[in-house]
Design an enzyme around this catalytic site. Structure first.
Site, PDB file in Angstrom:
ATOM      1  N   ASP A 196      -9.830   0.227  -0.408  1.00  0.00           N
ATOM      2  CA  ASP A 196      -9.826  -1.205  -0.728  1.00  0.00           C
ATOM      3  C   ASP A 196     -10.122  -1.978   0.555  1.00  0.00           C
ATOM      4  O   ASP A 196     -10.354  -1.375   1.605  1.00  0.00           O
ATOM      5  CB  ASP A 196      -8.465  -1.616  -1.312  1.00  0.00           C
ATOM      6  CG  ASP A 196      -7.340  -1.508  -0.292  1.00  0.00           C
ATOM      7  OD1 ASP A 196      -7.595  -1.092   0.861  1.00  0.00           O
ATOM      8  OD2 ASP A 196      -6.204  -1.855  -0.638  1.00  0.00           O
TER       9      ASP A 196
ATOM     10  N   ASP B 178      -8.373  -5.128   2.830  1.00  0.00           N
ATOM     11  CA  ASP B 178      -7.131  -5.897   2.929  1.00  0.00           C
ATOM     12  C   ASP B 178      -7.304  -7.065   3.894  1.00  0.00           C
ATOM     13  O   ASP B 178      -7.875  -6.896   4.982  1.00  0.00           O
ATOM     14  CB  ASP B 178      -6.001  -4.997   3.462  1.00  0.00           C
ATOM     15  CG  ASP B 178      -5.921  -3.670   2.721  1.00  0.00           C
ATOM     16  OD1 ASP B 178      -5.486  -3.679   1.558  1.00  0.00           O
ATOM     17  OD2 ASP B 178      -6.319  -2.635   3.296  1.00  0.00           O
TER      18      ASP B 178
ATOM     19  N   ASP C  27      -7.120  -6.716  -1.444  1.00  0.00           N
ATOM     20  CA  ASP C  27      -5.745  -7.221  -1.351  1.00  0.00           C
ATOM     21  C   ASP C  27      -5.714  -8.403  -0.402  1.00  0.00           C
ATOM     22  O   ASP C  27      -6.222  -8.318   0.718  1.00  0.00           O
ATOM     23  CB  ASP C  27      -4.803  -6.134  -0.809  1.00  0.00           C
ATOM     24  CG  ASP C  27      -4.324  -5.205  -1.905  1.00  0.00           C
ATOM     25  OD1 ASP C  27      -4.731  -5.392  -3.073  1.00  0.00           O
ATOM     26  OD2 ASP C  27      -3.537  -4.290  -1.587  1.00  0.00           O
TER      27      ASP C  27
HETATM   28  P1  UTP Z   1      -3.594   0.505   2.190  1.00  0.00           P
HETATM   29  O1  UTP Z   1      -2.915   1.198   1.048  1.00  0.00           O
HETATM   30  O2  UTP Z   1      -4.732  -0.381   1.842  1.00  0.00           O
HETATM   31  O3  UTP Z   1      -4.018   1.639   3.209  1.00  0.00           O
HETATM   32  O4  UTP Z   1      -2.483  -0.289   2.947  1.00  0.00           O
HETATM   33  P2  UTP Z   1      -5.174   1.677   4.277  1.00  0.00           P
HETATM   34  O5  UTP Z   1      -4.555   2.180   5.501  1.00  0.00           O
HETATM   35  O6  UTP Z   1      -5.890   0.377   4.352  1.00  0.00           O
HETATM   36  O7  UTP Z   1      -6.092   2.800   3.753  1.00  0.00           O
HETATM   37  P3  UTP Z   1      -7.300   2.716   2.699  1.00  0.00           P
HETATM   38  O8  UTP Z   1      -8.498   2.981   3.505  1.00  0.00           O
HETATM   39  O9  UTP Z   1      -7.321   1.364   2.076  1.00  0.00           O
HETATM   40  O10 UTP Z   1      -7.026   3.796   1.726  1.00  0.00           O
HETATM   41  C1  UTP Z   1      -2.722  -0.983   4.134  1.00  0.00           C
HETATM   42  C2  UTP Z   1      -1.452  -1.290   4.821  1.00  0.00           C
HETATM   43  O11 UTP Z   1      -0.691  -2.201   4.080  1.00  0.00           O
HETATM   44  C3  UTP Z   1       0.633  -1.787   3.998  1.00  0.00           C
HETATM   45  C4  UTP Z   1       0.672  -0.326   4.234  1.00  0.00           C
HETATM   46  O12 UTP Z   1       1.791   0.018   4.995  1.00  0.00           O
HETATM   47  C5  UTP Z   1      -0.592  -0.064   4.996  1.00  0.00           C
HETATM   48  O13 UTP Z   1      -0.235   0.023   6.337  1.00  0.00           O
HETATM   49  N1  UTP Z   1       1.138  -2.073   2.663  1.00  0.00           N
HETATM   50  C6  UTP Z   1       0.413  -1.706   1.603  1.00  0.00           C
HETATM   51  C7  UTP Z   1       2.316  -2.677   2.516  1.00  0.00           C
HETATM   52  O14 UTP Z   1       2.970  -3.020   3.503  1.00  0.00           O
HETATM   53  N2  UTP Z   1       2.806  -2.923   1.270  1.00  0.00           N
HETATM   54  C8  UTP Z   1       2.104  -2.555   0.177  1.00  0.00           C
HETATM   55  O15 UTP Z   1       2.575  -2.786  -0.942  1.00  0.00           O
HETATM   56  C9  UTP Z   1       0.891  -1.947   0.348  1.00  0.00           C
HETATM   57 MN    MN Z   2      -6.656  -0.624   2.631  1.00  0.00          MN
END
Ligand code: UTP
Ligand code: MN
Length: 508
Positions: free
Chosen positions: A340, A342, A432
């Site tokens: 995704d 973020d 997100d």
């Molecule tokens: P992600 O699940 O998007 O992982 O969460 P990522 O590291 O970006 O990996 P990919 O490439 O998308 O798979 C990003 C960060 O957001 C935090 C997680 O700890 C992670 O560090 N997070 C995610 C939260 O704090 N709360 C959530 O509900 C989801």
């Molecule tokens: Mn991510």
């Protein structure tokens, strides 16, 4: 008399490198060698020495005579004149050891297998020295014993993973544990994998892992299997297991968690087709997830992330001038792809960010960028007496889970999207969005940059080592009974007594 004197001389010459005079004596002496032959002069550049070790005295004598008959110079004692040492059934290491112990020194001569000798005899001249003639170096590479600190937040973990074969195996076991609701086991495997990711070189032996933390019996067994045979039977069986495959497929649907997938499997639903056919009631997120399944399971590239960023920046700039948009998650850590994209959004004036998310979402929606969205509002408030329990970093921000409809621009790698007739004009991308007040921005930035394990370890460190409570909103010090302020990630690391680790080294 002469051989005796020469023997002494060779020893000292080889040992102390005072060889200049010794080698001349050796040279003059060589024609009076044990066999007494004077024919060995056809190839003045080549002086042979046949090693008796493992060859045996009689074979050595036979080969020496053969060599001399063919016109080669054959020395009976090792001297600095020797250019080719001929060995049979010895490794180079064995020969070097022998040279050290018997002669007390080393030689610059070629260390050759007897095959070079026999080929040269056949050819009637010294054949060229090829690699296959040289004695094999034994695989006695220096094995480094690794050691690394025990918390992932004390280590620098880049994307340069030298032990991917091992960490892939452990990550699969972690994933399976998580998909089976065994979170404790999942974390144990994640920690083991993370410890290996931090090592500077590939592991080749189990004995190198003495100083590596977080490796339990189960992880060590898997590592041992992979090191010894290239694969772990347990991991390979898991990869093939119907249940694991079904859990992966079903939780691959946006909106479907472990519990739902487990329930469906219990009802005999193992594939997307079965899910579509047997039609359990799906919620709005799951319907969007199923509709865009292929797109959402196709990794998002950096160029696509940048395209999403441009849209989000346009939206934020339009509904709240001065708003700041920061790419977080894996892309901030330098990953080339993600599941995704973020973003963390704030405004430099505290309070101006309030109510931003609904405006942002309606702008995006009105411009046709949203295929799905669900927004949660910010419920985080500091309590005077400190955080009642470790803040769930899940749902206290203004947060929007969405699926973007991202136009596919020419040149951006979207070739996979189209079925027939080239790329489709758009693809679905999970996005997100998180909005934070600027006073919490540093904590939010640190908390949402990841990796997930790095975050977990930061919170564990804070609690166990510092008696503090860290969340994506704040840092509370239990000893001082107060919140510690920070306006940068560096300050938070400093509060925690940790060396600063930049995002690119948080890939634990
Ligand atoms: P992600 O699940 O998007 O992982 O969460 P990522 O590291 O970006 O990996 P990919 O490439 O998308 O798979 C990003 C960060 O957001 C935090 C997680 O700890 C992670 O560090 N997070 C995610 C939260 O704090 N709360 C959530 O509900 C989801
Ligand atoms: Mn991510």
């Amino acid at each position: 008399m002469v051989p005796f004197k020469r023997r002494k001389l060779v020893c000292s010459a080889a040992g102390s490198h005072t060889g200049a005079t010794g080698s001349h004596e050796g040279a003059t002496g060589s024609h009076e060698g044990a066999t007494g032959s004077h024919e060995g002069t056809r190839f003045p550049q080549v002086v042979l020495f046949l090693l008796e070790r493992k060859m045996g005295a009689s074979r050595r004598r036979f080969l020496s005579q053969l060599g001399e008959k063919k016109g080669f110079q054959v020395e009976q004692l090792l001297s600095e004149r020797v250019t080719h040492v001929i060995c049979e059934n010895n490794s180079s290491e064995e020969v070097r050891t022998w040279l050290r112990s018997e002669v007390g020194g080393q030689t610059a001569a070629h260390l050759l297998d007897v095959s070079w000798f026999t080929e040269s005899m056949k050819a009637g001249r010294p054949v060229e020295v090829l690699d296959r003639h040289k004695l094999q170096e034994q695989q006695t590479e220096e094995v480094e014993v690794f050691s690394t600190p025990s918390y992932a937040c004390q280590r620098r973990t880049t994307l340069d993973n030298h032990n991917a074969v091992l960490t892939d195996a452990l990550s699969l076991l972690a994933e399976n544990a998580e998909l089976s609701g065994e979170d404790g086991r999942g974390v144990a495997f994640r920690r083991a994998a993370a410890a290996l990711k931090a090592l500077p070189l590939p592991v080749t032996r189990l004995t190198q892992l003495g100083g590596v933390p977080c490796l339990g019996g189960h992880s060590l067994r898997v590592i041992k299997d992979v090191l010894e045979s290239g694969a772990s039977p347990e991991v390979e069986a898991l990869r093939r297991s119907e249940r694991f495959k079904a859990l992966k497929v079903l939780t691959g649907i946006f909106g479907v968690g472990v519990k739902t997938a487990g329930r469906w499997i219990g009802e005999g639903i193992l594939t997307l087709r079965q899910l579509r056919d047997s039609g359990p009631t799906l919620n709005r997120a799951q319907r969007a997830g199923l509709r865009h399944y292929d797109d959402l399971n196709r990794p998002v590239g950096r160029a696509e992330a940048a395209a999403v960023a441009a849209v989000v920046e346009a939206a934020a700039g339009s509904v709240l001038p001065g708003a700041r948009v920061t790419l977080i998650g894996g892309f901030r850590r330098g990953k080339q792809t993600g599941h995704d994209v973020d973003f963390l959004i704030t405004h430099p004036e505290e309070g101006r960010e309030a109510g931003l998310m609904p405006k942002l979402v309606s702008w995006l929606d009105s411009q046709g960028f949203l295929l799905y969205q669900k927004t949660n509002s910010n419920s985080y408030l500091e309590a005077a007496e400190g955080p009642a329990r470790p803040a769930s970093n899940m749902d206290r921000f203004e947060r929007c889970f969405s699926v973007f409809k991202l136009p596919e621009e020419a040149g951006r790698g979207g070739a996979g999207a189209g079925g027939e007739g080239g790329p489709r004009p758009w693809r679905a991308v999970r996005v997100d969005l998180v909005v934070s007040p600027v006073s919490q921005f540093a904590f939010a930035l640190l908390g949402w940059t990841g990796s997930k394990l790095f975050e977990r370890e930061l919170r564990r460190w804070a609690g166990h080592e510092m008696n503090m409570c860290l969340s994506s909103h704040a840092l509370y010090d239990h000893r001082q009974s107060r919140y510690l302020r920070a306006s940068s990630e560096e300050e938070i690391f400093a509060h925690l007594g940790l060396e600063y680790i930049p995002p690119s080294e948080r890939n634990a």
